[in-house]
Scaffold this motif. Structure first.
Motif, PDB file in Angstrom:
ATOM      1  N   GLU A  14       0.826  -1.213   0.000  1.00  0.00           N
ATOM      2  CA  GLU A  14       0.000   0.000   0.000  1.00  0.00           C
ATOM      3  C   GLU A  14       0.856   1.258   0.000  1.00  0.00           C
ATOM      4  O   GLU A  14       0.557   2.215  -0.706  1.00  0.00           O
ATOM      5  N   THR A  17       2.711   1.863  -3.486  1.00  0.00           N
ATOM      6  CA  THR A  17       1.810   2.211  -4.584  1.00  0.00           C
ATOM      7  C   THR A  17       1.703   3.721  -4.767  1.00  0.00           C
ATOM      8  O   THR A  17       1.601   4.207  -5.885  1.00  0.00           O
ATOM      9  N   THR A  59      -2.090  -9.394  -3.172  1.00  0.00           N
ATOM     10  CA  THR A  59      -3.109  -8.455  -3.642  1.00  0.00           C
ATOM     11  C   THR A  59      -4.513  -8.927  -3.254  1.00  0.00           C
ATOM     12  O   THR A  59      -5.370  -8.119  -2.892  1.00  0.00           O
ATOM     13  N   VAL A  73      -3.673   0.148  -5.867  1.00  0.00           N
ATOM     14  CA  VAL A  73      -2.893  -1.092  -5.829  1.00  0.00           C
ATOM     15  C   VAL A  73      -3.203  -1.894  -7.091  1.00  0.00           C
ATOM     16  O   VAL A  73      -4.364  -2.157  -7.409  1.00  0.00           O
TER      17      VAL A  73
END
Length: 117
Positions: A14, A17, A59, A73
């Motif tokens: 996170e 990103t 993910t 993401v």
């Protein structure tokens, strides 16, 4: 141990990103490494390679709890959507018998509020 590692990777995923990876980044080395992995994940043509399998799992783990409509993401939105579809299909498949339609498909009205055409 595995849960703790996964939690750290989720935070790093996170973070990286949206991070610009400049000198103010508190996770500079890990962030740059994660950005390389994300780049590979986006463009890999040999799927399912081990890196992509691991990133898919990570993910998926992220997307299960993600509340953002347009998450940055990589592949989160796609995975979220597929999980919603899978859950909807599973719910329909395992619906109680009272929801089963006994009429013709064009005139189907199930006995509950669920209507399946």
């Amino acid at each position: 141990y595995r849960h703790k590692m996964n939690s750290k990777l989720l935070v790093l995923l996170e973070h990286s990103t949206s991070c610009t990876c400049d000198e103010s980044c508190p996770l500079a080395i890990e962030c740059k490494d994660m950005k390389l992995v994300i780049s590979h994940f986006r463009s890999c043509e040999k799927y399912p390679c081990m890196i992509c399998k691991d990133m898919t799992d990570l993910t998926k783990s992220h997307s299960r709890n993600c509340k953002r409509d347009m998450c940055p993401v990589s592949k989160c939105n796609t995975l979220k959507h597929s999980m919603i579809v899978d859950n909807s299909y599973s719910t329909l498949r395992h619906a109680p018998e009272k929801n089963k339609c006994l009429h013709s498909p064009t005139k189907c009205v199930a006995s509950s509020s669920l209507v399946i055409l």
